[in-house]
Scaffold this active site. Structure first.
Site, mmCIF file in Angstrom:
data_model
loop_
_atom_site.group_PDB
_atom_site.id
_atom_site.type_symbol
_atom_site.label_atom_id
_atom_site.label_comp_id
_atom_site.label_asym_id
_atom_site.label_seq_id
_atom_site.Cartn_x
_atom_site.Cartn_y
_atom_site.Cartn_z
ATOM 1 N N TRP A 19 0.803 -1.235 0.000
ATOM 2 C CA TRP A 19 0.000 0.000 0.000
ATOM 3 C C TRP A 19 0.835 1.284 0.000
ATOM 4 O O TRP A 19 1.771 1.441 0.790
ATOM 5 C CB TRP A 19 -0.887 0.021 1.243
ATOM 6 N N ASP A 22 -0.107 9.225 0.137
ATOM 7 C CA ASP A 22 0.480 10.526 -0.218
ATOM 8 C C ASP A 22 1.982 10.530 -0.558
ATOM 9 O O ASP A 22 2.767 9.888 0.132
ATOM 10 C CB ASP A 22 0.363 11.514 0.947
ATOM 11 N N GLU A 204 -6.202 18.760 4.530
ATOM 12 C CA GLU A 204 -4.995 17.943 4.655
ATOM 13 C C GLU A 204 -3.928 18.442 3.687
ATOM 14 O O GLU A 204 -4.212 19.159 2.726
ATOM 15 C CB GLU A 204 -5.311 16.474 4.322
HETATM 16 C C1 FRU Z 1 -3.968 12.361 3.368
HETATM 17 C C2 FRU Z 1 -3.686 11.809 4.740
HETATM 18 C C3 FRU Z 1 -2.874 12.792 5.553
HETATM 19 C C4 FRU Z 1 -2.189 11.904 6.549
HETATM 20 C C5 FRU Z 1 -1.919 10.660 5.740
HETATM 21 C C6 FRU Z 1 -1.997 9.398 6.546
HETATM 22 O O1 FRU Z 1 -4.236 11.398 2.407
HETATM 23 O O2 FRU Z 1 -4.898 11.487 5.391
HETATM 24 O O3 FRU Z 1 -3.624 13.831 6.121
HETATM 25 O O4 FRU Z 1 -1.005 12.478 7.042
HETATM 26 O O5 FRU Z 1 -2.882 10.635 4.707
HETATM 27 O O6 FRU Z 1 -1.578 8.299 5.787
#
Ligand code: FRU
Length: 482
Positions: A19, A22, A204
């Site tokens: 998996w 980001d 985010e």
């Molecule tokens: C965005 C997010 C971020 C967080 C990360 C966790 O896709 O939710 O806000 O840091 O993914 O995997």
């Protein structure tokens, strides 16, 4: 590189297995573009987050490196950024051998399951050998939680006028700015966003970028803010704001403000936002720091939280978008951010092909003179239809292939073009994605598709013609010795 059967892209970055979400910590140092990413090495769904790692000399061909950051007693390693501490402000390196510093969110999973509010806080790690070995700072966290549930995704940049580091942080429904002289001690500067933009979900992965207005010597600051859910096609997406940043606060540009409505919206009014990408599948994207030229270099996660964990891939999940160059343009009496594929990607363009020779990795360049319809199809009559009509661009993936993994996936995605005159549409087709660029990146749509066999036919109807059709070559992938 694996073949079509598992939807593995041929020229987009994917994790070797398991998996990914980001992109994180993108930084250029000594000839290498670093790409870190949210990574769970044990499954193809989200889990305890690590930072996976790869490097490239051109953002196109990649070398996989070992995992850079593992979860520890302070928590999982969530999203964040990286910078080169050229002046050794942190004291963690030296001016001769500056430290690479990663600034990320720690997420405490047990506390997150309780009523606690303070389970996310910012930590740093540093590397003195060009990003191979990472050492967690012993004084972590460097920015404790002030009692707010969503407090994450620090994007740090050097602010030249005030000679300080600025951290842009996503805080539930707004952005907070912090400053620091040494990357270790942080002071709150200001907040932005409660009154503006889309608030259909949590904010985010922000980024704050000074950009030159094309064709002038004016500068504006662009603030990217990803939001989940609340995107224009459902699920997650990235909006942006254009304004000024004076080292303390971000204020909206009055010309840009016309694109928005102040919140709370009046009865019957929709919240208005300006989107970086109008497709369903470009999320959490941010820009590289410290690259050797003036370019604004961006990469996004080519998926959508609405179904990211359900898409029909087996050994791995999720790819990144093509690396893109962002630029700021006057459009009408406001501004827009345009996205184009980085010029380094031209090396991927292969032989010219006929339209009966469309393959899993192809590039199509359409000249557009008016309303038109493009159909990409395979022998099982699965097809993507892209239509320009009534001032709208429609991306129809209702019959594109496998879609039963999530009920919202098979949909027609609409982009309102308003007054925009479409002259050119470019498509980058890979095994399970389409990136569509209108004009010179004036508008973009990034979309996932899962055909059971590759689309091999292309038809054009209406006022358009194919100007160029090329095969795209696979990227080069290597794996570092562990
Ligand atoms: C965005 C997010 C971020 C967080 C990360 C966790 O896709 O939710 O806000 O840091 O993914 O995997």
């Amino acid at each position: 590189v694996t073949g079509m059967e598992d939807y593995r892209p041929l020229y987009h970055f994917t994790p070797q297995e398991k998996w990914m979400n980001d992109p994180n910590g993108m930084v250029y140092y000594k000839g290498e573009y670093h790409l870190f990413y949210q990574y769970y090495p044990d499954d193809i769904v989200w889990g305890p987050m690590h930072w996976g790692h790869a490097v490239s000399s051109d953002m196109v061909n990649w070398e996989h490196l070992p995992i850079a950051l593992y979860p520890d007693s302070l928590g999982y390693i969530f999203s964040g950024s990286a910078v080169v501490d050229w002046k050794n402000t942190s004291g963690l390196g030296s001016e001769e051998n500056p430290a690479l510093i990663a600034i990320f969110t720690y997420h405490e999973p047990e506390a997150a399951e309780t009523d606690a509010l303070d389970f996310q806080y910012q930590g740093i790690a540093y590397s003195l050998d060009g990003g191979r070995e990472w050492i967690k700072y012993e004084g972590n966290p460097v920015l404790p939680n002030p009692g707010i549930r969503d407090f994450r995704d620090p994007k740090v940049r050097w602010h030249e006028p005030s000679q300080r580091w600025i951290m842009t942080l996503a805080v539930a429904d707004h952005i907070s700015f912090y400053s620091s002289e040494n990357l270790l001690d942080w002071n709150k500067e200001s907040d932005f966003g409660l009154e503006w933009g889309s608030h259909g979900g949590v904010w985010e992965c922000p980024d704050l970028i000074p950009m030159q207005v094309e064709g002038s010597d004016e500068q504006r600051w662009v603030l990217l803010v990803s939001i989940n859910p609340g995107g224009p096609q459902g699920g997650s997406a990235t909006q942006y704001f254009i304004g000024e940043f004076n080292g303390n606060a971000f204020t909206l540009d009055t010309a840009f403000e016309q694109n928005l409505l102040p919140r709370p919206a009046q009865e019957g009014e929709l919240e208005k936002a300006v989107w970086l990408d109008h497709g369903a599948d470009n999320y959490a994207g941010v820009t590289w720091s410290d690259n050797p030229d003036d370019r604004i270099l961006f990469i996004g996660w080519m998926s959508n939280w609405q179904y990211a964990q359900l898409v029909p891939t087996a050994s791995w999940r999720s790819a990144m978008t093509l690396p893109r160059s962002l630029s700021l343009h006057r459009e009408g009496d406001s501004f827009r951010v345009h996205s184009t594929v980085v010029q380094e990607a031209e090396q991927l363009l292969g032989a010219e092909i006929a339209k009966e020779e469309l393959g899993p990795a192809s590039y199509v360049d359409f000249q557009v003179n008016g309303d038109c319809l493009f159909t990409l199809s395979n022998d099982s009559n699965e097809k993507i239809q892209i239509q320009l009509t009534d001032g709208q661009l429609l991306f129809d993936r209702t019959k594109a292939g496998i879609s039963d993994f999530e009920e919202g996936f098979a949909a027609i995605h609409k982009l309102d073009l308003d007054e925009l005159q479409v002259e050119r549409i470019e498509l980058y087709l890979d095994a399970s994605s389409v990136e569509l660029f209108v004009n010179q990146g004036q508008r973009v749509m990034t979309e996932l598709v899962f055909p059971t066999t590759p689309y091999t036919k292309l038809e054009v109807e209406g006022q358009a013609r194919i100007k160029g059709l090329r095969r795209i070559k696979p990227m080069e992938l290597t794996v570092a010795n562990q």
